[in-house]
Design an enzyme around this catalytic site. Structure first.
Site, short mmCIF file in Angstrom:
data_model
loop_
_atom_site.label_atom_id
_atom_site.label_comp_id
_atom_site.label_asym_id
_atom_site.label_seq_id
_atom_site.Cartn_x
_atom_site.Cartn_y
_atom_site.Cartn_z
N GLU A 70 42.25 -8.48 23.25
CA GLU A 70 41.99 -9.44 22.18
C GLU A 70 43.25 -10.25 21.87
O GLU A 70 44.36 -9.71 21.87
CB GLU A 70 41.54 -8.70 20.91
CG GLU A 70 40.17 -8.09 21.05
CD GLU A 70 39.69 -7.42 19.79
OE1 GLU A 70 38.47 -7.11 19.73
OE2 GLU A 70 40.49 -7.18 18.87
N CYS A 116 37.06 -2.47 9.16
CA CYS A 116 37.74 -3.53 8.40
C CYS A 116 36.74 -4.48 7.74
O CYS A 116 35.72 -4.84 8.31
CB CYS A 116 38.70 -4.28 9.31
SG CYS A 116 40.03 -3.22 9.91
N CYS A 126 33.60 1.69 14.81
CA CYS A 126 34.45 0.53 15.09
C CYS A 126 34.26 -0.05 16.48
O CYS A 126 33.85 0.64 17.41
CB CYS A 126 35.92 0.91 14.87
SG CYS A 126 36.29 1.36 13.16
N ASP A 127 34.62 -1.31 16.58
CA ASP A 127 34.83 -2.08 17.80
C ASP A 127 33.98 -1.66 18.99
O ASP A 127 32.79 -1.90 19.02
CB ASP A 127 36.33 -2.06 18.14
CG ASP A 127 37.12 -2.72 17.02
OD1 ASP A 127 36.95 -3.93 16.82
OD2 ASP A 127 37.87 -2.02 16.31
N SER A 168 39.46 -10.94 18.67
CA SER A 168 39.00 -10.08 17.59
C SER A 168 37.96 -10.85 16.79
O SER A 168 37.98 -12.08 16.74
CB SER A 168 40.19 -9.72 16.69
OG SER A 168 39.74 -9.31 15.42
N ASP A 174 41.15 -1.16 17.42
CA ASP A 174 41.71 -2.39 18.00
C ASP A 174 42.88 -2.92 17.19
O ASP A 174 43.83 -3.49 17.74
CB ASP A 174 40.62 -3.46 18.09
CG ASP A 174 39.73 -3.26 19.31
OD1 ASP A 174 39.72 -2.13 19.84
OD2 ASP A 174 39.04 -4.20 19.71
#
Length: 554
Positions: free
Chosen positions: A442, A191, A119-120, A468, A78
Protein backbone atom coordinates in the site's frame (compact mmCIF):
# COMPACT_ATOMS: atom_id res chain seq x y z
CA UNK A 1 -23.87 -34.50 9.77
CA UNK A 2 -20.44 -33.87 8.25
CA UNK A 3 -18.80 -34.49 11.65
CA UNK A 4 -20.23 -38.04 11.82
CA UNK A 5 -17.11 -39.22 10.01
CA UNK A 6 -15.15 -38.75 13.25
CA UNK A 7 -17.77 -39.69 15.85
CA UNK A 8 -20.02 -42.47 14.53
CA UNK A 9 -19.38 -46.21 14.58
CA UNK A 10 -17.23 -48.68 16.45
CA UNK A 11 -14.14 -47.91 14.41
CA UNK A 12 -14.32 -44.25 15.49
CA UNK A 13 -13.72 -45.07 19.17
CA UNK A 14 -10.12 -43.68 18.95
CA UNK A 15 -11.45 -40.43 17.47
CA UNK A 16 -14.07 -40.13 20.20
CA UNK A 17 -11.40 -40.78 22.80
CA UNK A 18 -9.40 -37.81 21.52
CA UNK A 19 -12.53 -35.65 21.45
CA UNK A 20 -13.18 -36.63 25.07
CA UNK A 21 -9.65 -35.47 25.86
CA UNK A 22 -10.93 -32.06 24.74
CA UNK A 23 -13.81 -32.33 27.20
CA UNK A 24 -16.50 -33.40 24.72
CA UNK A 25 -19.25 -35.45 26.39
CA UNK A 26 -21.22 -38.38 24.96
CA UNK A 27 -24.28 -36.13 24.80
CA UNK A 28 -22.36 -33.55 22.75
CA UNK A 29 -21.40 -36.24 20.22
CA UNK A 30 -24.99 -36.03 18.93
CA UNK A 31 -24.81 -32.27 18.36
CA UNK A 32 -23.44 -30.23 15.41
CA UNK A 33 -19.72 -29.48 15.67
CA UNK A 34 -19.11 -25.81 14.93
CA UNK A 35 -15.63 -24.51 14.10
CA UNK A 36 -14.87 -20.92 15.11
CA UNK A 37 -11.83 -19.52 13.34
CA UNK A 38 -10.41 -16.42 15.00
CA UNK A 39 -7.57 -14.09 14.10
CA UNK A 40 -7.24 -12.84 17.67
CA UNK A 41 -3.78 -11.51 18.50
CA UNK A 42 -1.98 -9.03 20.70
CA UNK A 43 -0.29 -7.26 17.76
CA UNK A 44 -3.34 -5.85 15.93
CA UNK A 45 -5.62 -3.24 17.59
CA UNK A 46 -8.56 -4.55 15.59
CA UNK A 47 -8.01 -8.03 16.99
CA UNK A 48 -6.99 -7.46 20.59
CA UNK A 49 -10.58 -7.93 21.80
CA UNK A 50 -11.61 -10.85 19.62
CA UNK A 51 -11.48 -13.31 22.52
CA UNK A 52 -14.60 -11.61 23.90
CA UNK A 53 -16.30 -11.91 20.52
CA UNK A 54 -15.35 -15.58 20.28
CA UNK A 55 -16.69 -16.32 23.78
CA UNK A 56 -20.00 -14.72 22.78
CA UNK A 57 -20.10 -16.81 19.58
CA UNK A 58 -19.45 -19.94 21.65
CA UNK A 59 -22.32 -19.00 23.96
CA UNK A 60 -24.61 -18.61 20.95
CA UNK A 61 -23.57 -21.95 19.51
CA UNK A 62 -24.29 -23.67 22.82
CA UNK A 63 -27.63 -21.87 23.19
CA UNK A 64 -28.68 -23.28 19.82
CA UNK A 65 -27.50 -26.81 20.65
CA UNK A 66 -24.11 -26.94 18.96
CA UNK A 67 -20.59 -27.71 20.20
CA UNK A 68 -18.00 -24.95 19.55
CA UNK A 69 -14.32 -25.53 18.73
CA UNK A 70 -11.99 -22.53 18.34
CA UNK A 71 -8.93 -22.52 16.09
CA UNK A 72 -6.65 -19.67 14.97
CA UNK A 73 -5.34 -18.04 11.85
CA UNK A 74 -2.81 -15.26 11.30
CA UNK A 75 -3.21 -11.56 10.65
CA UNK A 76 -1.21 -8.48 9.67
CA UNK A 77 -2.01 -4.90 10.70
CA UNK A 78 -1.43 -2.82 7.56
CA UNK A 79 -0.94 0.36 9.58
CA UNK A 80 1.88 -1.13 11.65
CA UNK A 81 3.32 -2.91 8.59
CA UNK A 82 3.35 0.34 6.59
CA UNK A 83 6.58 1.84 5.20
CA UNK A 84 8.91 -1.06 5.88
CA UNK A 85 9.47 -4.59 4.65
CA UNK A 86 6.45 -5.84 6.61
CA UNK A 87 4.04 -4.42 4.03
CA UNK A 88 5.35 -6.94 1.48
CA UNK A 89 3.65 -9.64 3.55
CA UNK A 90 0.21 -8.05 3.92
CA UNK A 91 -1.58 -9.03 0.70
CA UNK A 92 0.25 -12.39 0.54
CA UNK A 93 -1.18 -13.15 3.98
CA UNK A 94 -4.66 -13.26 2.43
CA UNK A 95 -3.85 -16.44 0.51
CA UNK A 96 -2.19 -18.02 3.54
CA UNK A 97 -5.22 -17.23 5.73
CA UNK A 98 -7.58 -18.86 3.24
CA UNK A 99 -5.28 -21.86 2.83
CA UNK A 100 -4.82 -22.41 6.57
CA UNK A 101 -8.56 -22.37 7.23
CA UNK A 102 -9.18 -24.73 4.32
CA UNK A 103 -6.63 -27.14 5.79
CA UNK A 104 -8.07 -27.17 9.32
CA UNK A 105 -11.70 -27.34 8.22
CA UNK A 106 -10.99 -30.33 6.00
CA UNK A 107 -8.80 -32.14 8.54
CA UNK A 108 -11.48 -31.61 11.22
CA UNK A 109 -14.88 -32.06 9.52
CA UNK A 110 -16.98 -29.32 11.09
CA UNK A 111 -20.70 -29.18 10.42
CA UNK A 112 -20.64 -25.37 10.43
CA UNK A 113 -18.16 -22.53 10.68
CA UNK A 114 -18.11 -19.07 12.22
CA UNK A 115 -15.42 -16.70 10.94
CA UNK A 116 -14.17 -14.00 13.35
CA UNK A 117 -11.87 -11.53 11.55
CA UNK A 118 -11.55 -7.77 11.61
CA UNK A 119 -8.83 -6.13 9.54
CA UNK A 120 -7.52 -5.64 6.02
CA UNK A 121 -6.64 -9.01 4.41
CA UNK A 122 -8.11 -11.16 7.17
CA UNK A 123 -11.78 -10.59 6.32
CA UNK A 124 -11.40 -11.28 2.57
CA UNK A 125 -9.12 -14.26 3.29
CA UNK A 126 -11.77 -15.75 5.54
CA UNK A 127 -14.55 -15.14 3.00
CA UNK A 128 -12.42 -16.83 0.34
CA UNK A 129 -12.07 -19.87 2.62
CA UNK A 130 -15.85 -19.82 3.19
CA UNK A 131 -16.44 -20.06 -0.56
CA UNK A 132 -13.93 -22.84 -1.07
CA UNK A 133 -15.21 -24.99 1.82
CA UNK A 134 -18.95 -24.41 1.24
CA UNK A 135 -19.92 -25.47 4.77
CA UNK A 136 -22.82 -23.62 6.49
CA UNK A 137 -21.12 -20.43 7.69
CA UNK A 138 -21.52 -17.02 9.30
CA UNK A 139 -19.00 -14.16 9.50
CA UNK A 140 -18.91 -11.85 12.53
CA UNK A 141 -16.18 -9.22 12.68
CA UNK A 142 -14.69 -7.44 15.69
CA UNK A 143 -16.16 -4.11 14.57
CA UNK A 144 -14.77 -0.62 13.97
CA UNK A 145 -12.74 1.51 16.35
CA UNK A 146 -14.31 4.68 17.67
CA UNK A 147 -12.91 7.89 16.22
CA UNK A 148 -10.45 9.81 18.35
CA UNK A 149 -11.00 13.44 19.29
CA UNK A 150 -8.65 16.40 19.29
CA UNK A 151 -9.85 19.89 20.20
CA UNK A 152 -13.45 18.86 19.60
CA UNK A 153 -12.76 17.40 16.15
CA UNK A 154 -12.94 13.72 15.24
CA UNK A 155 -9.63 12.21 14.08
CA UNK A 156 -8.37 8.78 13.09
CA UNK A 157 -5.22 6.98 11.93
CA UNK A 158 -5.11 8.89 8.65
CA UNK A 159 -5.02 12.12 10.63
CA UNK A 160 -1.67 10.96 12.03
CA UNK A 161 -0.22 10.04 8.63
CA UNK A 162 -1.29 13.39 7.17
CA UNK A 163 -0.03 15.31 10.23
CA UNK A 164 3.47 13.97 9.46
CA UNK A 165 3.32 15.72 6.06
CA UNK A 166 1.91 18.83 7.73
CA UNK A 167 4.81 18.85 10.20
CA UNK A 168 7.32 18.71 7.33
CA UNK A 169 5.97 21.91 5.81
CA UNK A 170 5.46 23.73 9.09
CA UNK A 171 1.66 23.48 9.17
CA UNK A 172 1.70 21.24 12.25
CA UNK A 173 3.99 21.72 15.24
CA UNK A 174 5.60 18.93 17.25
CA UNK A 175 3.22 19.30 20.18
CA UNK A 176 0.17 18.98 17.92
CA UNK A 177 1.65 15.98 16.11
CA UNK A 178 2.24 14.24 19.47
CA UNK A 179 -1.32 14.99 20.62
CA UNK A 180 -2.80 13.60 17.40
CA UNK A 181 -0.58 10.52 17.72
CA UNK A 182 -1.84 9.95 21.27
CA UNK A 183 -5.54 10.49 20.58
CA UNK A 184 -6.25 9.20 17.05
CA UNK A 185 -6.67 5.51 17.91
CA UNK A 186 -8.53 5.39 21.25
CA UNK A 187 -9.07 1.65 21.62
CA UNK A 188 -9.85 -1.72 20.02
CA UNK A 189 -11.38 -2.14 16.60
CA UNK A 190 -10.57 -1.71 12.94
CA UNK A 191 -9.51 1.89 12.19
CA UNK A 192 -12.49 4.25 12.40
CA UNK A 193 -12.91 5.40 8.79
CA UNK A 194 -14.15 3.64 5.66
CA UNK A 195 -10.80 1.97 5.10
CA UNK A 196 -10.33 -1.57 3.74
CA UNK A 197 -11.27 -3.48 6.90
CA UNK A 198 -14.50 -1.60 7.53
CA UNK A 199 -15.39 -1.65 3.84
CA UNK A 200 -15.01 -5.45 3.65
CA UNK A 201 -16.87 -6.01 6.93
CA UNK A 202 -19.68 -3.84 5.54
CA UNK A 203 -19.75 -5.66 2.22
CA UNK A 204 -20.12 -8.95 4.12
CA UNK A 205 -23.58 -7.70 5.10
CA UNK A 206 -24.40 -6.96 1.47
CA UNK A 207 -23.16 -10.44 0.49
CA UNK A 208 -25.66 -11.88 2.98
CA UNK A 209 -23.06 -13.77 5.05
CA UNK A 210 -22.86 -11.53 8.15
CA UNK A 211 -25.42 -10.27 10.68
CA UNK A 212 -26.93 -6.82 10.37
CA UNK A 213 -24.54 -4.29 11.93
CA UNK A 214 -21.42 -6.34 11.24
CA UNK A 215 -19.68 -3.50 9.42
CA UNK A 216 -20.69 -0.57 11.61
CA UNK A 217 -21.48 -1.43 15.26
CA UNK A 218 -18.42 -0.17 17.20
CA UNK A 219 -16.07 -2.75 18.66
CA UNK A 220 -16.63 -1.49 22.22
CA UNK A 221 -20.43 -1.60 22.14
CA UNK A 222 -22.19 -4.52 23.83
CA UNK A 223 -24.42 -4.76 20.76
CA UNK A 224 -21.37 -6.37 19.15
CA UNK A 225 -21.42 -9.16 21.79
CA UNK A 226 -25.13 -9.70 21.27
CA UNK A 227 -24.51 -9.88 17.53
CA UNK A 228 -21.79 -12.48 18.12
CA UNK A 229 -24.22 -14.63 20.13
CA UNK A 230 -26.69 -14.25 17.28
CA UNK A 231 -24.00 -15.42 14.83
CA UNK A 232 -23.43 -18.55 16.92
CA UNK A 233 -27.15 -19.33 16.95
CA UNK A 234 -27.56 -18.57 13.25
CA UNK A 235 -24.86 -21.00 12.15
CA UNK A 236 -26.53 -23.89 14.00
CA UNK A 237 -29.80 -23.08 12.22
CA UNK A 238 -27.95 -23.01 8.89
CA UNK A 239 -26.51 -26.45 9.66
CA UNK A 240 -29.99 -27.81 10.41
CA UNK A 241 -31.29 -26.41 7.10
CA UNK A 242 -28.06 -27.36 5.28
CA UNK A 243 -27.93 -23.86 3.75
CA UNK A 244 -24.43 -23.41 2.37
CA UNK A 245 -22.45 -20.26 1.41
CA UNK A 246 -22.64 -20.94 -2.32
CA UNK A 247 -26.44 -20.95 -2.06
CA UNK A 248 -26.27 -17.54 -0.37
CA UNK A 249 -23.49 -15.78 -2.31
CA UNK A 250 -24.45 -15.54 -5.98
CA UNK A 251 -23.76 -13.14 -8.82
CA UNK A 252 -26.62 -10.99 -7.50
CA UNK A 253 -24.97 -10.90 -4.06
CA UNK A 254 -21.73 -9.66 -5.60
CA UNK A 255 -23.62 -6.99 -7.52
CA UNK A 256 -25.20 -5.85 -4.24
CA UNK A 257 -21.76 -5.67 -2.64
CA UNK A 258 -20.46 -3.53 -5.51
CA UNK A 259 -23.52 -1.25 -5.33
CA UNK A 260 -22.99 -0.70 -1.59
CA UNK A 261 -19.28 -0.15 -2.11
CA UNK A 262 -19.92 2.52 -4.76
CA UNK A 263 -22.63 4.25 -2.74
CA UNK A 264 -20.37 4.48 0.30
CA UNK A 265 -17.11 5.25 -1.53
CA UNK A 266 -15.20 2.29 -0.10
CA UNK A 267 -11.58 1.24 -0.38
CA UNK A 268 -10.01 0.52 -3.78
CA UNK A 269 -8.79 -2.78 -2.32
CA UNK A 270 -12.32 -4.13 -2.62
CA UNK A 271 -11.78 -4.53 -6.36
CA UNK A 272 -8.97 -7.01 -5.63
CA UNK A 273 -10.86 -8.77 -2.87
CA UNK A 274 -14.27 -9.11 -4.51
CA UNK A 275 -12.59 -10.53 -7.62
CA UNK A 276 -10.76 -13.09 -5.45
CA UNK A 277 -13.89 -13.88 -3.43
CA UNK A 278 -15.93 -14.42 -6.61
CA UNK A 279 -13.35 -16.90 -7.83
CA UNK A 280 -13.48 -18.78 -4.51
CA UNK A 281 -17.26 -19.05 -4.86
CA UNK A 282 -16.98 -20.19 -8.50
CA UNK A 283 -18.61 -17.01 -9.87
CA UNK A 284 -17.50 -15.23 -13.03
CA UNK A 285 -16.86 -11.60 -12.11
CA UNK A 286 -15.41 -8.91 -14.38
CA UNK A 287 -13.98 -5.83 -12.63
CA UNK A 288 -15.60 -3.71 -15.36
CA UNK A 289 -18.83 -4.08 -13.38
CA UNK A 290 -17.52 -1.45 -10.95
CA UNK A 291 -17.39 1.10 -13.72
CA UNK A 292 -20.70 0.11 -15.28
CA UNK A 293 -22.50 0.49 -11.96
CA UNK A 294 -20.63 3.61 -10.86
CA UNK A 295 -22.43 5.49 -13.65
CA UNK A 296 -25.78 4.52 -12.06
CA UNK A 297 -25.02 4.81 -8.34
CA UNK A 298 -24.23 8.18 -6.75
CA UNK A 299 -21.84 8.56 -3.83
CA UNK A 300 -24.17 9.16 -0.87
CA UNK A 301 -21.93 8.66 2.22
CA UNK A 302 -19.05 11.01 3.01
CA UNK A 303 -16.94 8.97 5.40
CA UNK A 304 -13.27 9.43 6.36
CA UNK A 305 -10.82 9.66 4.65
CA UNK A 306 -12.80 11.69 2.09
CA UNK A 307 -15.36 13.19 4.47
CA UNK A 308 -16.02 14.16 8.09
CA UNK A 309 -18.08 11.14 9.15
CA UNK A 310 -16.86 7.89 10.70
CA UNK A 311 -18.24 4.36 11.04
CA UNK A 312 -19.95 5.20 14.33
CA UNK A 313 -21.91 7.94 12.49
CA UNK A 314 -22.92 5.49 9.76
CA UNK A 315 -24.07 3.04 12.43
CA UNK A 316 -26.24 5.68 14.11
CA UNK A 317 -27.71 6.57 10.72
CA UNK A 318 -28.97 3.02 10.20
CA UNK A 319 -25.84 1.20 9.03
CA UNK A 320 -25.35 -0.80 5.86
CA UNK A 321 -28.99 -1.89 5.74
CA UNK A 322 -29.97 1.78 5.52
CA UNK A 323 -27.52 2.23 2.62
CA UNK A 324 -29.15 -0.78 0.95
CA UNK A 325 -32.55 0.81 1.60
CA UNK A 326 -31.44 3.72 -0.59
CA UNK A 327 -30.54 1.22 -3.32
CA UNK A 328 -33.90 -0.50 -2.92
CA UNK A 329 -35.77 2.82 -3.11
CA UNK A 330 -34.13 3.47 -6.47
CA UNK A 331 -34.71 0.02 -7.94
CA UNK A 332 -31.06 -1.08 -7.91
CA UNK A 333 -30.88 -3.65 -5.09
CA UNK A 334 -30.96 -7.28 -6.21
CA UNK A 335 -33.72 -8.13 -3.75
CA UNK A 336 -33.87 -11.90 -4.26
CA UNK A 337 -30.35 -12.47 -2.93
CA UNK A 338 -30.46 -14.91 0.03
CA UNK A 339 -28.94 -14.24 3.48
CA UNK A 340 -27.90 -16.14 6.62
CA UNK A 341 -31.28 -15.14 8.09
CA UNK A 342 -32.89 -17.50 5.55
CA UNK A 343 -34.73 -14.48 4.17
CA UNK A 344 -33.98 -12.45 1.07
CA UNK A 345 -32.17 -9.15 1.30
CA UNK A 346 -35.23 -7.42 -0.11
CA UNK A 347 -37.37 -8.72 2.76
CA UNK A 348 -34.84 -7.66 5.39
CA UNK A 349 -34.36 -4.15 4.02
CA UNK A 350 -38.02 -3.39 3.34
CA UNK A 351 -38.85 -1.90 6.76
CA UNK A 352 -35.49 -0.19 7.37
CA UNK A 353 -35.31 3.60 7.81
CA UNK A 354 -32.48 6.06 7.21
CA UNK A 355 -32.00 7.89 10.52
CA UNK A 356 -29.66 10.66 9.36
CA UNK A 357 -30.04 12.03 5.84
CA UNK A 358 -26.73 13.88 5.99
CA UNK A 359 -24.75 10.71 6.71
CA UNK A 360 -26.73 8.64 4.17
CA UNK A 361 -28.06 11.10 1.62
CA UNK A 362 -30.91 10.43 -0.83
CA UNK A 363 -30.00 9.82 -4.47
CA UNK A 364 -31.26 13.25 -5.51
CA UNK A 365 -28.84 14.98 -3.11
CA UNK A 366 -25.61 12.96 -3.32
CA UNK A 367 -22.10 14.00 -2.35
CA UNK A 368 -20.99 13.07 -5.88
CA UNK A 369 -23.17 12.19 -8.85
CA UNK A 370 -21.24 8.99 -9.57
CA UNK A 371 -20.18 6.06 -7.38
CA UNK A 372 -17.04 6.09 -5.26
CA UNK A 373 -14.85 3.81 -7.40
CA UNK A 374 -13.88 3.78 -11.06
CA UNK A 375 -11.92 1.49 -13.39
CA UNK A 376 -9.63 3.33 -15.80
CA UNK A 377 -8.16 1.98 -19.04
CA UNK A 378 -5.73 3.34 -21.62
CA UNK A 379 -2.29 2.69 -23.03
CA UNK A 380 -0.77 2.98 -19.55
CA UNK A 381 -3.21 0.41 -18.11
CA UNK A 382 -4.45 -1.94 -20.85
CA UNK A 383 -5.87 -4.38 -18.25
CA UNK A 384 -7.24 -1.61 -16.07
CA UNK A 385 -6.44 0.51 -13.04
CA UNK A 386 -8.53 1.53 -10.01
CA UNK A 387 -9.33 4.96 -8.58
CA UNK A 388 -11.34 6.13 -5.57
CA UNK A 389 -13.42 8.73 -7.41
CA UNK A 390 -14.98 10.05 -4.22
CA UNK A 391 -11.54 11.17 -3.05
CA UNK A 392 -10.51 13.01 -6.26
CA UNK A 393 -10.56 16.82 -5.99
CA UNK A 394 -12.80 18.42 -8.59
CA UNK A 395 -9.98 20.32 -10.30
CA UNK A 396 -8.04 17.04 -10.82
CA UNK A 397 -10.79 15.21 -12.73
CA UNK A 398 -8.84 15.96 -15.88
CA UNK A 399 -5.11 16.41 -15.56
CA UNK A 400 -2.07 16.32 -17.82
CA UNK A 401 1.32 16.53 -16.17
CA UNK A 402 4.95 15.38 -16.33
CA UNK A 403 5.89 12.04 -14.77
CA UNK A 404 8.27 11.86 -11.83
CA UNK A 405 9.25 8.20 -11.66
CA UNK A 406 10.20 6.09 -8.63
CA UNK A 407 10.86 2.38 -8.35
CA UNK A 408 9.58 1.98 -4.81
CA UNK A 409 7.23 3.68 -2.37
CA UNK A 410 9.83 4.75 0.21
CA UNK A 411 11.87 6.61 -2.41
CA UNK A 412 8.73 8.45 -3.50
CA UNK A 413 7.66 9.35 0.06
CA UNK A 414 11.12 10.75 0.84
CA UNK A 415 11.07 12.88 -2.31
CA UNK A 416 7.58 14.23 -1.55
CA UNK A 417 8.45 15.10 2.05
CA UNK A 418 11.71 16.71 0.85
CA UNK A 419 9.73 19.09 -1.37
CA UNK A 420 10.94 17.62 -4.67
CA UNK A 421 7.45 17.27 -6.17
CA UNK A 422 5.97 20.34 -7.87
CA UNK A 423 2.39 21.32 -8.57
CA UNK A 424 1.17 19.60 -11.73
CA UNK A 425 3.46 16.57 -11.41
CA UNK A 426 2.29 12.98 -11.80
CA UNK A 427 4.16 10.79 -9.31
CA UNK A 428 4.68 7.30 -10.77
CA UNK A 429 5.57 4.48 -8.37
CA UNK A 430 6.26 1.17 -10.07
CA UNK A 431 7.67 -2.29 -9.34
CA UNK A 432 5.22 -2.40 -6.44
CA UNK A 433 2.71 -4.81 -8.00
CA UNK A 434 1.93 -8.37 -6.85
CA UNK A 435 5.16 -9.71 -8.37
CA UNK A 436 7.27 -6.56 -8.38
CA UNK A 437 6.84 -5.57 -4.72
CA UNK A 438 6.48 -8.38 -4.16
CA UNK A 439 3.18 -8.33 -2.36
CA UNK A 440 1.60 -5.19 -3.87
CA UNK A 441 2.29 -2.86 -0.98
CA UNK A 442 0.00 0.00 0.00
CA UNK A 443 1.17 3.52 -0.86
CA UNK A 444 -0.39 5.26 2.15
CA UNK A 445 2.66 7.29 3.13
CA UNK A 446 3.19 8.87 -0.31
CA UNK A 447 -0.51 9.76 -0.63
CA UNK A 448 -0.65 11.05 2.95
CA UNK A 449 2.50 13.09 2.35
CA UNK A 450 0.92 14.69 -0.73
CA UNK A 451 -2.20 15.55 1.30
CA UNK A 452 -0.26 16.71 4.36
CA UNK A 453 1.93 19.02 2.31
CA UNK A 454 -1.03 20.72 0.68
CA UNK A 455 -0.54 19.22 -2.80
CA UNK A 456 -3.70 17.11 -2.98
CA UNK A 457 -5.38 19.43 -5.52
CA UNK A 458 -2.32 19.72 -7.74
CA UNK A 459 -0.49 16.37 -7.84
CA UNK A 460 -1.59 12.94 -9.11
CA UNK A 461 -0.10 9.58 -8.15
CA UNK A 462 -0.09 6.47 -10.33
CA UNK A 463 1.15 3.05 -9.23
CA UNK A 464 1.03 -0.67 -9.96
CA UNK A 465 0.86 -1.06 -6.18
CA UNK A 466 -2.28 -0.45 -4.20
CA UNK A 467 -3.65 2.02 -1.70
CA UNK A 468 -4.84 1.90 1.85
CA UNK A 469 -8.53 2.62 2.20
CA UNK A 470 -7.22 5.74 3.92
CA UNK A 471 -5.70 7.21 0.77
CA UNK A 472 -7.37 10.13 -0.96
CA UNK A 473 -6.61 12.44 -3.85
CA UNK A 474 -6.05 11.93 -7.57
CA UNK A 475 -4.50 8.53 -6.96
CA UNK A 476 -4.68 5.58 -9.33
CA UNK A 477 -3.54 2.09 -8.35
CA UNK A 478 -3.55 -1.53 -9.52
CA UNK A 479 -2.14 -0.44 -12.90
CA UNK A 480 -2.09 -3.65 -14.95
CA UNK A 481 -0.05 -5.25 -16.37
CA UNK A 482 2.46 -4.32 -13.67
CA UNK A 483 6.02 -3.18 -14.35
CA UNK A 484 7.49 -6.53 -13.29
CA UNK A 485 5.52 -8.20 -16.09
CA UNK A 486 6.74 -5.67 -18.66
CA UNK A 487 3.59 -3.54 -18.48
CA UNK A 488 3.62 -0.04 -20.01
CA UNK A 489 4.19 1.55 -16.59
CA UNK A 490 7.72 0.09 -16.76
CA UNK A 491 8.37 2.25 -19.84
CA UNK A 492 7.55 5.64 -18.31
CA UNK A 493 10.46 8.09 -18.02
CA UNK A 494 10.84 11.32 -16.07
CA UNK A 495 9.19 14.19 -17.92
CA UNK A 496 6.84 12.04 -20.02
CA UNK A 497 3.38 13.58 -20.10
CA UNK A 498 0.60 11.50 -18.58
CA UNK A 499 -3.05 12.26 -19.30
CA UNK A 500 -5.66 11.34 -16.68
CA UNK A 501 -9.37 11.75 -17.39
CA UNK A 502 -11.57 10.40 -14.61
CA UNK A 503 -14.77 11.34 -16.44
CA UNK A 504 -13.81 9.22 -19.46
CA UNK A 505 -12.04 6.66 -17.21
CA UNK A 506 -8.85 7.04 -19.24
CA UNK A 507 -5.15 7.04 -18.32
CA UNK A 508 -2.65 7.43 -21.14
CA UNK A 509 1.07 7.92 -21.58
CA UNK A 510 1.50 10.64 -24.22
CA UNK A 511 4.39 8.95 -25.97
CA UNK A 512 4.34 7.68 -29.55
CA UNK A 513 3.72 4.01 -30.25
CA UNK A 514 7.08 3.76 -31.99
CA UNK A 515 8.89 5.14 -28.93
CA UNK A 516 6.98 2.72 -26.68
CA UNK A 517 8.07 -0.23 -28.84
CA UNK A 518 11.67 0.98 -28.72
CA UNK A 519 11.61 1.29 -24.93
CA UNK A 520 10.05 -2.16 -24.59
CA UNK A 521 12.90 -3.68 -26.60
CA UNK A 522 15.41 -1.95 -24.32
CA UNK A 523 13.63 -3.00 -21.11
CA UNK A 524 15.63 -5.42 -18.98
CA UNK A 525 13.71 -8.45 -17.66
CA UNK A 526 12.59 -8.11 -14.05
CA UNK A 527 14.61 -10.18 -11.60
CA UNK A 528 13.05 -10.55 -8.12
CA UNK A 529 15.48 -9.72 -5.32
CA UNK A 530 13.69 -11.40 -2.45
CA UNK A 531 15.18 -13.47 0.34
CA UNK A 532 11.91 -14.61 1.94
CA UNK A 533 11.07 -18.15 0.95
CA UNK A 534 7.32 -17.48 1.16
CA UNK A 535 7.54 -14.35 -0.99
CA UNK A 536 9.62 -16.19 -3.60
CA UNK A 537 6.83 -18.76 -3.84
CA UNK A 538 4.26 -15.95 -3.90
CA UNK A 539 5.98 -14.30 -6.88
CA UNK A 540 5.92 -17.64 -8.69
CA UNK A 541 2.19 -18.25 -8.21
CA UNK A 542 0.54 -14.81 -8.04
CA UNK A 543 -1.43 -13.39 -10.95
CA UNK A 544 -2.14 -9.84 -12.06
CA UNK A 545 -4.10 -7.36 -9.94
CA UNK A 546 -6.72 -7.40 -12.71
CA UNK A 547 -7.32 -11.03 -11.71
CA UNK A 548 -7.57 -10.23 -8.02
CA UNK A 549 -3.90 -11.06 -7.30
CA UNK A 550 -5.00 -14.65 -6.80
CA UNK A 551 -2.80 -17.68 -7.41
CA UNK A 552 -2.36 -19.62 -10.60
CA UNK A 553 -3.61 -23.08 -9.65
CA UNK A 554 -2.53 -26.24 -11.48
Amino acid sequence: MRSDVIKRGLERAPHRSLLKALGVTDEEMDRPFIGIVSSESEIIPGHMHLRQIVEAVKAGVRLAGGVPFVFPTIGVCDGIAMDHRGMKFSLPSRELIADSIEIVANAFPFDGLVFVPNCDKITPGMIMAMGRLNIPSVLISGGPMLAGRYKGKKIDLISVFEAVGGYRVGKVDEETLKAIEDLACPGPGSCAGLFTANTMNSLAEALGIAPRGNGTVPAVHSARLRMAKEAGMLVVELVKKDLKPREIVTKDSLVNAVLVDLAMGGSTNTVLHLKAIAESFGIDFDIKIFDELSRKVPHICNISPVGPHHMEDLDEAGGIYAVMKRLQENGLLREDAMTIYQKTLGELVRDVHVLNEEVIRPFDRPYHKEGGLGILFGNLAPEGAVAKLSGVPEKMWRHVGPAVVFNDGEEAARAILAGKIKKGDVVVIRYEGPKGGPGMREMLSPTSAIAGMGLIEDVALVTDGRFSGGSRGAVIGHVSPEAAEGGPIALVRDGDLIEIDFERRQINLLVSEEEMKKRLQELKPFVPKETSEYLRRYVYFVRSASKGATFNNP
